[in-house]
Design a protein around this motif. Sequence first.
Motif, PDB file in Angstrom:
ATOM      1  N   THR A 101       0.833  -1.207   0.000  1.00 49.19           N
ATOM      2  CA  THR A 101       0.000   0.000   0.000  1.00 49.19           C
ATOM      3  C   THR A 101       0.866   1.254   0.000  1.00 49.19           C
ATOM      4  O   THR A 101       0.600   2.211  -0.747  1.00 49.19           O
ATOM      5  CB  THR A 101      -0.927   0.009   1.224  1.00 49.19           C
ATOM      6  N   GLU A 102       1.903   1.254   0.819  1.00 55.15           N
ATOM      7  CA  GLU A 102       2.790   2.416   0.878  1.00 55.15           C
ATOM      8  C   GLU A 102       3.568   2.589  -0.427  1.00 55.15           C
ATOM      9  O   GLU A 102       3.870   3.720  -0.831  1.00 55.15           O
ATOM     10  CB  GLU A 102       3.754   2.286   2.065  1.00 55.15           C
ATOM     11  N   MET A 103       3.894   1.496  -1.066  1.00 51.41           N
ATOM     12  CA  MET A 103       4.570   1.575  -2.364  1.00 51.41           C
ATOM     13  C   MET A 103       3.662   2.263  -3.388  1.00 51.41           C
ATOM     14  O   MET A 103       4.108   3.088  -4.190  1.00 51.41           O
ATOM     15  CB  MET A 103       4.943   0.175  -2.842  1.00 51.41           C
ATOM     16  N   ILE A 104       2.362   1.936  -3.335  1.00 52.86           N
ATOM     17  CA  ILE A 104       1.401   2.559  -4.252  1.00 52.86           C
ATOM     18  C   ILE A 104       1.261   4.048  -3.946  1.00 52.86           C
ATOM     19  O   ILE A 104       1.196   4.882  -4.854  1.00 52.86           O
ATOM     20  CB  ILE A 104       0.041   1.840  -4.141  1.00 52.86           C
ATOM     21  N   ARG A 105       1.216   4.383  -2.654  1.00 52.36           N
ATOM     22  CA  ARG A 105       1.152   5.801  -2.280  1.00 52.36           C
ATOM     23  C   ARG A 105       2.350   6.563  -2.831  1.00 52.36           C
ATOM     24  O   ARG A 105       2.228   7.691  -3.307  1.00 52.36           O
ATOM     25  CB  ARG A 105       1.124   5.947  -0.760  1.00 52.36           C
ATOM     26  N   ALA A 106       3.539   5.936  -2.761  1.00 50.86           N
ATOM     27  CA  ALA A 106       4.765   6.586  -3.216  1.00 50.86           C
ATOM     28  C   ALA A 106       4.734   6.886  -4.713  1.00 50.86           C
ATOM     29  O   ALA A 106       5.433   7.786  -5.189  1.00 50.86           O
ATOM     30  CB  ALA A 106       5.969   5.709  -2.880  1.00 50.86           C
ATOM     31  N   LEU A 107       3.912   6.149  -5.449  1.00 43.67           N
ATOM     32  CA  LEU A 107       3.773   6.400  -6.882  1.00 43.67           C
ATOM     33  C   LEU A 107       2.886   7.604  -7.173  1.00 43.67           C
ATOM     34  O   LEU A 107       2.765   8.025  -8.323  1.00 43.67           O
ATOM     35  CB  LEU A 107       3.203   5.163  -7.576  1.00 43.67           C
ATOM     36  N   GLY A 108       2.238   8.120  -6.109  1.00 41.61           N
ATOM     37  CA  GLY A 108       1.390   9.289  -6.280  1.00 41.61           C
ATOM     38  C   GLY A 108      -0.101   8.988  -6.247  1.00 41.61           C
ATOM     39  O   GLY A 108      -0.923   9.861  -6.546  1.00 41.61           O
ATOM     40  N   VAL A 109      -0.459   7.760  -5.874  1.00 40.04           N
ATOM     41  CA  VAL A 109      -1.871   7.388  -5.804  1.00 40.04           C
ATOM     42  C   VAL A 109      -2.491   7.966  -4.532  1.00 40.04           C
ATOM     43  O   VAL A 109      -1.943   7.842  -3.441  1.00 40.04           O
ATOM     44  CB  VAL A 109      -2.036   5.852  -5.819  1.00 40.04           C
ATOM     45  N   ASP A 110      -3.642   8.615  -4.673  1.00 41.46           N
ATOM     46  CA  ASP A 110      -4.368   9.198  -3.538  1.00 41.46           C
ATOM     47  C   ASP A 110      -5.402   8.187  -3.054  1.00 41.46           C
ATOM     48  O   ASP A 110      -6.368   7.892  -3.743  1.00 41.46           O
ATOM     49  CB  ASP A 110      -5.047  10.500  -3.967  1.00 41.46           C
TER      50      ASP A 110
END
Length: 276
Positions: free
Chosen positions: A13-22
């Motif tokens: 989940t944090e990896m996805i956030r780091a890609l810029g996903v809100d």
Amino acid sequence: AYKMRAEDSMRETEMIRALGVDIRNGVTIGRDVSLEQLEREYDAIFLGVGLGETDDLNIEADNIRRCADALSFIEKTKTNGFDHVQIGTQVAVIGGGNTAIDVATAARRLGAEVVYMIYRRSREEMSAFDYEYELAKVDGVTFVWQAAPVRVVPDARGRAQGLVCVKTELGPPDSSSRRSFRPIPGSEFTLEVDMVVRALGQKKLAFLQDIPNLKLDGGKVVVNAETMQTANPKYFAGGDCVNGGGEVVDAVAHGKRAARGIHAALAAQQRGVAHA
């Protein structure tokens, strides 16, 4: 919890956030945001909503303690960890699919001395994968074939202390393509258990019917298998809401396929605008 640990999911989940996903938690479609608003604000919408609540047993079990549904049970193993999940000594799991296997195996690993898995049909009609079945056998799960639950027996304190079942007789295939069954009169028997978990499958989500031009087949979203695009070109879908219930790897594959489909669809729209 023995298949995928909560910390592994959080790391992804944090990896996805780091890609810029809100990621917006606690948002309910129809209450906090409407479908119309989503359609106005976004060029493409992906439905990865899974399935709904566990199906009802429709037996006498209301207000009896230590009766749970599979999703709530599994959620506790994920969020609380095995060390903080209460388990009975003798557990009955009702169902014959992969979710039922998950519950039964987890119950054994949590310390239950006896775990019964009650299924109204035979091994041949069981929807669980073969390797899941073999895993449950290795973990010492006891399978009770061709038996259907009738009622949960409470003790003086309102806690489950037994599960009355009736033996079944198999007939010709029904609408599910599996053999039908009927209760055998006078064949009732009681399993001494102090916890009952229902794992009969999950309900389809009713709100999908509110999406314009979305095509459903038995409550499942119909998609183009290559792009995961639905009959409404703005919507794409994947996971359990499409296949009716599969594995995490299936949902991941659907997501990747849908991402490529969305990219292709938006790129085609942009080319159309450029040539207009």
